[in-house]
Design a protein around this motif. Sequence first.
Motif, PDB file in Angstrom:
ATOM      1  N   GLN A  27       7.492   7.954 -12.568  1.00  0.00           N
ATOM      2  CA  GLN A  27       6.114   8.230 -12.148  1.00  0.00           C
ATOM      3  C   GLN A  27       5.905   7.934 -10.665  1.00  0.00           C
ATOM      4  N   LYS A  28       7.010   7.889  -9.906  1.00  0.00           N
ATOM      5  CA  LYS A  28       6.938   7.435  -8.515  1.00  0.00           C
ATOM      6  C   LYS A  28       5.900   8.193  -7.687  1.00  0.00           C
ATOM      7  N   ALA A  29       5.938   9.493  -7.681  1.00  0.00           N
ATOM      8  CA  ALA A  29       5.025  10.269  -6.825  1.00  0.00           C
ATOM      9  C   ALA A  29       3.569  10.038  -7.233  1.00  0.00           C
ATOM     10  N   ARG A  30       3.286  10.092  -8.512  1.00  0.00           N
ATOM     11  CA  ARG A  30       1.908   9.935  -8.994  1.00  0.00           C
ATOM     12  C   ARG A  30       1.393   8.529  -8.733  1.00  0.00           C
ATOM     13  N   HIS A  31       2.215   7.526  -9.038  1.00  0.00           N
ATOM     14  CA  HIS A  31       1.782   6.150  -8.848  1.00  0.00           C
ATOM     15  C   HIS A  31       1.664   5.798  -7.363  1.00  0.00           C
ATOM     16  N   ALA A  32       2.570   6.305  -6.540  1.00  0.00           N
ATOM     17  CA  ALA A  32       2.475   6.054  -5.094  1.00  0.00           C
ATOM     18  C   ALA A  32       1.188   6.650  -4.532  1.00  0.00           C
ATOM     19  N   ALA A  33       0.817   7.829  -4.989  1.00  0.00           N
ATOM     20  CA  ALA A  33      -0.427   8.449  -4.523  1.00  0.00           C
ATOM     21  C   ALA A  33      -1.643   7.626  -4.955  1.00  0.00           C
ATOM     22  N   THR A  34      -1.605   7.092  -6.163  1.00  0.00           N
ATOM     23  CA  THR A  34      -2.697   6.243  -6.647  1.00  0.00           C
ATOM     24  C   THR A  34      -2.805   4.976  -5.808  1.00  0.00           C
ATOM     25  N   VAL A  35      -1.666   4.340  -5.552  1.00  0.00           N
ATOM     26  CA  VAL A  35      -1.655   3.110  -4.759  1.00  0.00           C
ATOM     27  C   VAL A  35      -2.209   3.381  -3.369  1.00  0.00           C
ATOM     28  N   LYS A  36      -1.745   4.445  -2.735  1.00  0.00           N
ATOM     29  CA  LYS A  36      -2.197   4.794  -1.385  1.00  0.00           C
ATOM     30  C   LYS A  36      -3.709   5.018  -1.367  1.00  0.00           C
ATOM     31  N   ALA A  37      -4.214   5.791  -2.308  1.00  0.00           N
ATOM     32  CA  ALA A  37      -5.649   6.070  -2.351  1.00  0.00           C
ATOM     33  C   ALA A  37      -6.462   4.801  -2.582  1.00  0.00           C
ATOM     34  N   GLN A  38      -5.998   3.947  -3.473  1.00  0.00           N
ATOM     35  CA  GLN A  38      -6.709   2.700  -3.746  1.00  0.00           C
ATOM     36  C   GLN A  38      -6.751   1.806  -2.505  1.00  0.00           C
ATOM     37  N   LEU A  39      -5.615   1.626  -1.852  1.00  0.00           N
ATOM     38  CA  LEU A  39      -5.565   0.771  -0.672  1.00  0.00           C
ATOM     39  C   LEU A  39      -6.445   1.327   0.444  1.00  0.00           C
ATOM     40  N   GLU A  40      -6.371   2.626   0.663  1.00  0.00           N
ATOM     41  CA  GLU A  40      -7.160   3.228   1.739  1.00  0.00           C
ATOM     42  C   GLU A  40      -8.653   3.245   1.421  1.00  0.00           C
ATOM     43  N   ILE A  52      -6.531  -0.164   8.551  1.00  0.00           N
ATOM     44  CA  ILE A  52      -5.672  -0.175   7.376  1.00  0.00           C
ATOM     45  C   ILE A  52      -4.945   1.165   7.320  1.00  0.00           C
ATOM     46  N   GLU A  53      -3.650   1.097   7.096  1.00  0.00           N
ATOM     47  CA  GLU A  53      -2.835   2.300   6.995  1.00  0.00           C
ATOM     48  C   GLU A  53      -1.847   2.101   5.858  1.00  0.00           C
ATOM     49  N   CYS A  54      -1.711   3.113   5.041  1.00  0.00           N
ATOM     50  CA  CYS A  54      -0.798   3.051   3.913  1.00  0.00           C
ATOM     51  C   CYS A  54       0.097   4.282   3.965  1.00  0.00           C
ATOM     52  N   GLY A  55       1.382   4.079   3.698  1.00  0.00           N
ATOM     53  CA  GLY A  55       2.308   5.203   3.706  1.00  0.00           C
ATOM     54  C   GLY A  55       3.231   5.171   2.509  1.00  0.00           C
ATOM     55  N   VAL A  56       3.713   6.359   2.153  1.00  0.00           N
ATOM     56  CA  VAL A  56       4.660   6.526   1.062  1.00  0.00           C
ATOM     57  C   VAL A  56       6.002   6.908   1.670  1.00  0.00           C
ATOM     58  N   ASP A  57       7.057   6.280   1.205  1.00  0.00           N
ATOM     59  CA  ASP A  57       8.398   6.501   1.748  1.00  0.00           C
ATOM     60  C   ASP A  57       8.785   7.983   1.724  1.00  0.00           C
ATOM     61  N   ILE A  58       9.455   8.416   2.786  1.00  0.00           N
ATOM     62  CA  ILE A  58       9.875   9.815   2.909  1.00  0.00           C
ATOM     63  C   ILE A  58      11.289  10.068   2.397  1.00  0.00           C
ATOM     64  N   GLY A  59      11.950   9.021   1.916  1.00  0.00           N
ATOM     65  CA  GLY A  59      13.283   9.208   1.345  1.00  0.00           C
ATOM     66  C   GLY A  59      14.426   9.176   2.337  1.00  0.00           C
ATOM     67  N   TYR A  60      14.209   8.644   3.506  1.00  0.00           N
ATOM     68  CA  TYR A  60      15.251   8.604   4.532  1.00  0.00           C
ATOM     69  C   TYR A  60      16.315   7.546   4.260  1.00  0.00           C
ATOM     70  N   ASP A  63      18.089   2.903   0.115  1.00  0.00           N
ATOM     71  CA  ASP A  63      17.500   1.979  -0.863  1.00  0.00           C
ATOM     72  C   ASP A  63      16.130   1.521  -0.368  1.00  0.00           C
ATOM     73  N   PRO A  64      15.163   2.438  -0.355  1.00  0.00           N
ATOM     74  CA  PRO A  64      13.868   2.105   0.244  1.00  0.00           C
ATOM     75  C   PRO A  64      12.926   1.403  -0.718  1.00  0.00           C
ATOM     76  N   HIS A  65      11.903   0.801  -0.139  1.00  0.00           N
ATOM     77  CA  HIS A  65      10.708   0.478  -0.903  1.00  0.00           C
ATOM     78  C   HIS A  65       9.882   1.764  -0.918  1.00  0.00           C
ATOM     79  N   ASP A  66       8.918   1.842  -1.790  1.00  0.00           N
ATOM     80  CA  ASP A  66       8.233   3.120  -1.998  1.00  0.00           C
ATOM     81  C   ASP A  66       6.908   3.265  -1.266  1.00  0.00           C
ATOM     82  N   VAL A  67       6.178   2.154  -1.106  1.00  0.00           N
ATOM     83  CA  VAL A  67       4.854   2.194  -0.496  1.00  0.00           C
ATOM     84  C   VAL A  67       4.736   1.046   0.496  1.00  0.00           C
ATOM     85  N   GLY A  68       4.111   1.324   1.633  1.00  0.00           N
ATOM     86  CA  GLY A  68       3.899   0.287   2.638  1.00  0.00           C
ATOM     87  C   GLY A  68       2.458   0.249   3.097  1.00  0.00           C
TER      88      GLY A  68
END
Length: 109
Positions: A27-40, A52-60, A63-68
């Motif tokens: 559920q990474k994409a859906r949950h990351a979008a929820t987290v970003k929207a909630q934080l913002e 306040i700025e929130c970002g979702v990892d671009i996959g570069y 072994d990334p974390h997913d949300v910052g």
Amino acid sequence: NSRPPRSPPCAPMLKHVVIWKIKDPTQKARHAATVKAQLESMRGRIPGLLAIECGVDIGYDADPHDVGLVCEFTDRAALDAYQQHPLHVEVKKVIGPLLTARHALDWDA
């Protein structure tokens, strides 16, 4: 005089950075979008929270974390107040179950 001009003095500020992994990788994409929207959703609604700025990892990274999250506060007292602010407490209740592997860093800027 060959000295460069001095920069104007900066107001004290504190930076707060947090990164997480999404708990359910299916559920990474859906949950990351929820987290970003909630934080913002806290933007402009908590005293002392300047930015306040929130970002979702671009996959570069391999072994990334997913949300910052990156926040700027007027000072340590504003960060302390943010931690207890009812809006922040409610956001944590929504996003907490979606996240794992939290890492934070705070510094005077």
